[in-house]
Design an enzyme around this catalytic site. Structure first.
Site, PDB file in Angstrom:
ATOM      1  N   GLU A   1       0.828  -1.209   0.000  1.00 15.54           N
ATOM      2  CA  GLU A   1       0.000   0.000   0.000  1.00 15.54           C
ATOM      3  C   GLU A   1       0.859   1.255   0.000  1.00 15.54           C
ATOM      4  O   GLU A   1       0.466   2.288  -0.560  1.00 15.54           O
ATOM      5  CB  GLU A   1      -0.957  -0.022   1.195  1.00 15.54           C
ATOM      6  N   ASP A   2       2.045   1.205   0.609  1.00 12.87           N
ATOM      7  CA  ASP A   2       2.928   2.369   0.608  1.00 12.87           C
ATOM      8  C   ASP A   2       3.511   2.619  -0.767  1.00 12.87           C
ATOM      9  O   ASP A   2       3.662   3.769  -1.187  1.00 12.87           O
ATOM     10  CB  ASP A   2       4.033   2.186   1.641  1.00 12.87           C
TER      11      ASP A   2
END
Length: 917
Positions: A830-831
Site C-alpha cells: 500500500e505504501d
C-alpha cells in the site's frame, strides 16, 4: 512449790530431748545442703584432673572449646549471621524512618502546590472562556451569516422565459433558467424514464441499459422533478431495425413537446444522443428542440449552438469495462510507425490517386466554392510514405467498401480490433476532419479520437474547423496536435520536431482524458452533467468521506512524557501552538473557483479546468481540489514562502493561519505495542487527534486501559482487514496534514515536528523518514524494489510520512481499483501504491527528512516485513503498478532535508530563525 517444781522437772526432760533432736536435724540438713555439693564438686574435679585434659567431662573448657563440636559450630555461625542481619535491619529501619519523614514533608509541599495550581487552573479557564467568547464575537463580525437565496419552484404550466429571436440564438443567458439552479441547490437532475416516452422502444438496448446504470450511480440524480435543475432525456442511439422505423422529425418534435415537464419550450432540458458506432445518423437534424440543449457527437453548422449544445464522445464501452492491463504501455515513446491513417472517402478521390501532380493551394483557393484539401492531404501523405524517411502507414482504400455516415467524411476501415492493433504501434494517429466545412462534429472523427487515446497514439487532428468533445472545457492542445489543413505539407516536419518529453507528456494527458471522461458510460454521463454544472457555475457536490464507526474504549492511565522522545535538544523549531484541538472550518472558496487557476503545481500538462463529474477526478490540477468543499474538513495554514506549499494550500481553498496534523495509526492485534506508541505521542505539539484504524476483526480487550494523552483518540472499526484502510479519508480527520505512522515506529517529537514543517513547505508531496528506491533488473527485464542504503531514493514509506488528505480521496476513490485489489491480495504494497499515485500526479519525487537509518521498535513483535516473501511480493507489485499506469512514474532524487542549524551549537537566543535547505 515442790509440786510445781516436780512438774516442771518431770516435764522438762522431754522438751530438752525434742530440742536436741531438732538441733541435730538442722545440722544434718545444713551439712547435706552445703558440704555435700562441695564434696561432690571436689570429687568430680579430681576425676577430670586424673583423666587428663583430653578426658574432661564436667570441667570448663578453655578458649571456646565448646564450639569445636560440629553441630555446635553451625549454631554459632547462624547466631553470628542473625546478629549481623539484625544490625543491618536496624540501620535500614532508621534510614526508612528518615525517608518517611522527608516524604511527609514533600507531600505537604505538594498539597500546597496542588492547591495553588488549582487556583491558577481556575483562573486560566476563565481567561480561556473569555478569549473564546471574544474570538467568536470577532469571527461573527468578520464573517456575517448570509441567508440562503429563496428557491424558485415554478408550476408545471410555467410559461418560462421570453422566446429568443431564433432557435440558433439560444445561449445559456437566454434559454436557460438560472432561477431553478441556485448556487446552493446541489444541482439536482431529473432523468426521464426511457419507457415513458414513445420513441423509447426504438433505442438501442445496450445504450438504454448502460444509461440506466449510469443514472443509478450518479449523486446528482433525483426522483423529485419539482426541485430539479436539469431534465435529461435520452433520445439515441436509435437501433437499426427495418421492421420498426424511427419516428419522423415532426413526430419526434411532437413527442418532445408532450413530455410532462417540457413547459412549452423545453428550457432546462438536455437531449442526450449517445453514439455506439461511427455510422450514427443525425437523429435530431430538422427537429426544433426549442430551449432544450443537445448533447451528441454529430453536429451540422446550422444545427450547433456554440456555448449551449455539447459535443460529446461516443459510447464505445457500453456495458463492459475497459481492461487497463491490455492497454499498451506509454513507453517507449517512439513506436514502429511515425503516424498511421486508414480510411476511405468514397464520394471524392479526385486527383489524389492519379499520376498527375496535385494542384497548388493557391489554385485550389481560387475555386468557388472553397477548396477541398482532402486531395492535397492524400498526395502529401503518400509522398511521405514513398520517401521512406520514416516508417508510416497510410491507406486510403479499405478492403471492405465502407458506408460513410456523412458526406465528405472519412469512413473507418476494418473492425475495431484490427484498427487498435495498428494504433498500438503508432506514435501518432491522424484524424482527418470532414471536407465539408458545414460539418462541425462527426461521430466518425470522435471514434478515431477515442481509439487513438485508448491505446496511447497521439491524435493529430487535421482541420481547425472541427469541434472535439467538450472543446470549451478541455485543453485539447495538451493531449493532441491541432493542424490546419493548409499546413499538411509541414506536418512531417512538425511531427519529427517534437521531443520525447513532450510526446510522453501528451500521451499521459491523453490517457488521463480517456480514463476520466470517455472510457465508461458512467464517466460519459458524469462528464455531460459536469459540463452543464460548470457552465452555470454551480459548485460540485462534496466528495464523500468514509464514516468512522468508533469503538468505545476506556482511557484511564495518564501517559507520561519520555524525555528521550520529547527532548528537542538545541534545535528550536519556532513557535508552538498551545491551543487545544479545534474544529476545522468549512471551505469558503466553493463559489470563487473561477479565479483559483493561479498556480500549476505539477510539471505535467494540466487537464481540463472545472470539468469534474461529482468528485475531483482530475488529479492533474490541484486547484480543482476545492470541490472537496464543505465536507472535507481541511484546516489549511499559510505554509511559508518557499516551495509549493503556499500555492497548493491556496489552490485547495485554505485561508486560515493555524494548522495541526492528525496521526493515523493502523494496528492489528498488537495491543501492548499500540499502547506504548500512543504514550509516546503525549505532549507532541501540533497534534490534533489520533485516529487508530483497528484492522483486527476482534474488538479491543475489555480490560484494556488506553493512555490519556490529553487529546482525542478515535478508534475506528473497519469492515475488513485491509491495508487500504490506512488511506481512507475518514471523516474524523479534520486537518489537511496526515501523519501516517506504524504502531511500532519510534520517532522523536522533534523529528515529527521537523517533518511537519517541511511538509508545510511542500504539501503536494510525501514527506517522511524511511527512504526506498526502485531499480531495473537487466537480466529479468523487470523492476525491483530495493531497501538498501544508497545516495538515491524514489519512495518514502508511509509507515512514517506526512501527506495531504487530498491524496486519501484520490487513493480511495480515483486510483484504479486493480491497484487496491493487488494490495488486498498480497496484504502488502500500500505504501508503494501511494508513492506511485503522488509521483504520477505531481511528477516529483518524495522528500526525505533527517538522517535516521531505522525507525522500528527494537523489542516489538515480528511485523509483516520480516517475512521472506515480503520483498518478492513488492517486486511483483511494482511491475503490476507499472502495467496499470502504463509507465514508471517514480522519480529518483538525491535530495534530503535537514535544518540549517543541524548539529550546530549556537546560543539559545540565536536559534529563533529556523530555515531549511
Amino acid at each position: 512449790m515442790q509440786r510445781n517444781g516436780s512438774v516442771t522437772g518431770n516435764g522438762g526432760q522431754p522438751w530438752v530431748l525434742r530440742r536436741v533432736r531438732l538441733t541435730w536435724l538442722s545440722f544434718m540438713l545444713f551439712f547435706i545442703l552445703v558440704f555435700f555439693p562441695l564434696i561432690a564438686h571436689y570429687y568430680l574435679t579430681t576425676i577430670d584432673e586424673a583423666g587428663g585434659p583430653d578426658k574432661r567431662i564436667f570441667g570448663p573448657r578453655p578458649g571456646g572449646e565448646l564450639c569445636e563440636a560440629k553441630h555446635v559450630q553451625d549454631l554459632c555461625r547462624i547466631r553470628e549471621s542473625v546478629s549481623e542481619e539484625l544490625l543491618q535491619l536496624e540501620a535500614k529501619r532508621q534510614e526508612l524512618n528518615g525517608e518517611i519523614a522527608r516524604l511527609n514533608l514533600r507531600i505537604e509541599a505538594c498539597k500546597r502546590s496542588i492547591d495553588s495550581a488549582k487556583q491558577d487552573l481556575l483562573q486560566l479557564k476563565n481567561v480561556i472562556s473569555q478569549t473564546e467568547h471574544s474570538y467568536k464575537e470577532l469571527m461573527a463580525q468578520n464573517q456575517p451569516k448570509l441567508s440562503l437565496p429563496v428557491r424558485l419552484l415554478p408550476d408545471k404550466d410555467d410559461p418560462g422565459l421570453p422566446p429568443p429571436k431564433s432557435a440558433q440564438a439560444c445561449r445559456l443567458r437566454s434559454c436557460f433558467d438560472y432561477a431553478r439552479c441556485p448556487l446552493t441547490s446541489g444541482f439536482p437532475v431529473y432523468v426521464y424514464d426511457t419507457s415513458s416516452y414513445p420513441w423509447g422502444e426504438h433505442l438501442d438496448p445496450l445504450v438504454k441499459q448502460a444509461f440506466a446504470a449510469s443514472v443509478k450511480s450518479n449523486v446528482y440524480v433525483t426522483d423529485n422533478p419539482s426541485i430539479a435543475c436539469l431534465y435529461v432525456v435520452l433520445v439515441g442511439e436509435i437501433q437499426d431495425s427495418p421492421s420498426i422505423p424511427p419516428p419522423s422529425p415532426s413526430d419526434l418534435e411532437k413527442q418532445l413537446k408532450a413530455l410532462p415537464y417540457w413547459r412549452s419550450d423545453g428550457h432546462n432540458h438536455l437531449l442526450v444522443h449517445l453514439s455506439r458506432k461511427s455510422l450514427t445518423q443525425n437523429f435530431l437534424y430538422n427537429v426544433s428542440t426549442g430551449r432544450a440543449a443537445v448533447a451528441q457527437s454529430t453536429f451540422l453548422e446550422q444545427q450547433y449552438r456554440e456555448g449551449f449544445d455539447l459535443v460529446v464522445s461516443p459510447l464505445v464501452h457500453a456495458l463492459s469495462e475497459p481492461n487497463f492491463l491490455e492497454v499498451p504501455p506509454q513507453v517507449p515513446v517512439k513506436r514502429k510507425y511515425l503516424f498511421t491513417f486508414q480510411g476511405e472517402k468514397v464520394e471524392s478521390l479526385q486527383s489524389s490517386l492519379l499520376e498527375a501532380p496535385p494542384q497548388s493551394f493557391e489554385e485550389e483557393m481560387e475555386r468557388d466554392p472553397p477548396a477541398d484539401y482532402d486531395d492535397r492531404i492524400i498526395g502529401t501523405l503518400k509522398a511521405v510514405q514513398d520517401s521512406h524517411l520514416d516508417q508510416v502507414l497510410v491507406e486510403f482504400t479499405c478492403k471492405n467498401r465502407p458506408r460513410p455516415s456523412l458526406p465528405t467524411e472519412w469512413a473507418l476501415c476494418g473492425e475495431r480490433e484490427e484498427r487498435l492493433e495498428v494504433l498500438k504501434v503508432s506514435t501518432f494517429a491522424l484524424v482527418i476532419s470532414p471536407g465539408d466545412g458545414q460539418i462541425v462534429a462527426s461521430a466518425g472523427c470522435s471514434m478515431r479520437l477515442f481509439e487513438a487515446l485508448e491505446v496511447g497514439a497521439i491524435p493529430v487532428v487535421l482541420g481547425d474547423h472541427s469541434k472535439l468533445p467538450y472543446h470549451h472545457l478541455i485543453r485539447w492542445s495538451e493531449a493532441a496536435i491541432m493542424v490546419p489543413k493548409p499546413r499538411i505539407t509541414e506536418l512531417h516536419f512538425l511531427l519529427r520536431s517534437l521531443s520525447d518529453n513532450d510526446l510522453l507528456a501528451m500521451r499521459r494527458q491523453g490517457r488521463f482524458l480517456w480514463e476520466t471522461y470517455f472510457s465508461t458510460s458512467e464517466s460519459i454521463f458524469s462528464t455531460i452533467l459536469a459540463s452543464v454544472r460548470t457552465s452555470i457555475q454551480v459548485p460540485a457536490a462534496p466528495i464523500k468521506e468514509e464514516p468512522a464507526q468508533e469503538i468505545p474504549h476506556k482511557a484511564g492511565k495518564m501517559a507520561g512524557t519520555d524525555a528521550n522522545m520529547a527532548d528537542n535538544g538545541d534545535l528550536d523549531l519556532g513557535p508552538v501552538e498551545t491551543e487545544p484541538p479545534y474544529a476545522s472550518p468549512r471551505f469558503l472558496r466553493n463559489f470563487t473557483y473561477t479565479a483559483s487557476d493561479v498556480y500549476r503545481t505539477w510539471n505535467r500538462p494540466p487537464g481540463p479546468f472545472h470539468l469534474f463529474p461529482h468528485t475531483p477526478l482530475d488529479p492533474v490540477l490541484p486547484s480543482e481540489a476545492k470541490f472537496l468543499g464543505s465536507g472535507t474538513g481541511f484546516r489549511p495554514i499559510n505554509g511559508g514562502s518557499g516551495g509549493s506549499g503556499k500555492e497548493f494550500q491556496a489552490a485547495l481553498g485554505g485561508n486560515f493561519p493555524r494548522e495541526q496534523f492528525t496521526v493515523v495509526m493502523l494496528t492489528y492485534e498488537r495491543e501492548e505495542v499500540l499502547m506504548n506508541s500512543l504514550e509516546r505521542l503525549n505532549g507532541l505539539p501540533y497534534l490534533n487527534k489520533v485516529v487508530v484504524v483497528w484492522n483486527s476483526p476482534k474488538p479491543p480487550s475489555d480490560d484494556l486501559i488506553w493512555p490519556d494523552i490529553g487529546l482525542p483518540i478515535v478508534v475506528v472499526r473497519t469492515e475488513k482487514n485491509s491495508l487500504n484502510n490506512r488511506f481512507l479519508p475518514w471523516d474524523a480527520i479534520e486537518t489537511e496534514a496526515i501523519l501516517s505512522i506504524d504502531d511500532d515506529a519510534h520517532l522523536r517529537h522533534d523529528e515529527i515536528m521537523f517533518g511537519f514543517r517541511v511538509w508545510r513547505e511542500a504539501r503536494d508531496r510525501i514527506v517522511g523518514f524511511p527512504g526506498r528506491f526502485h531499480a531495473w533488473d537487466v537480466h529479468h527485464q523487470s523492476w525491483l524494489y530495493n531497501s538498501n542504503y544508497s545516495c538515491e531514493l524514489s519512495m518514502v514509506l508511509t509507515g512514517a510520512a506526512f501527506f495531504h488528505k487530498y491524496y486519501a480521496y484520490l487513493y480511495s476513490y480515483v486510483m484504479p481499483q486493480a491497484i487496491r485489489d493487488m494490495v488486498d491480495e498480497y496484504i502488502n504494497c500500500e505504501d508503494i501504491a501511494m508513492n506511485f499515485l503522488v509521483s504520477h500526479i505531481t511528477r516529483k519525487p518524495p522528500i526525505k527528512v533527517t538522517s535516521r537509518w531505522t525507525f522500528r521498535c527494537p523489542g516489538c513483535p515480528q511485523a509483516l516485513s520480516h517475512d521472506d516473501s515480503h520483498f518478492h511480493e513488492r517486486h511483483k507489485c511494482i511491475n503490476f503498478f507499472v502495467k496499470v499506469y502504463g509507465y514508471m512514474p517514480l522519480l529518483y532524487t538525491q535530495f534530503r532535508v535537514d535544518s540549517v542549524l543541524f548539529k550546530t551549537r549556537l546560543p539559545h537566543d540565536k536559534t529563533k530563525c529556523f530555515k531549511f535547505i
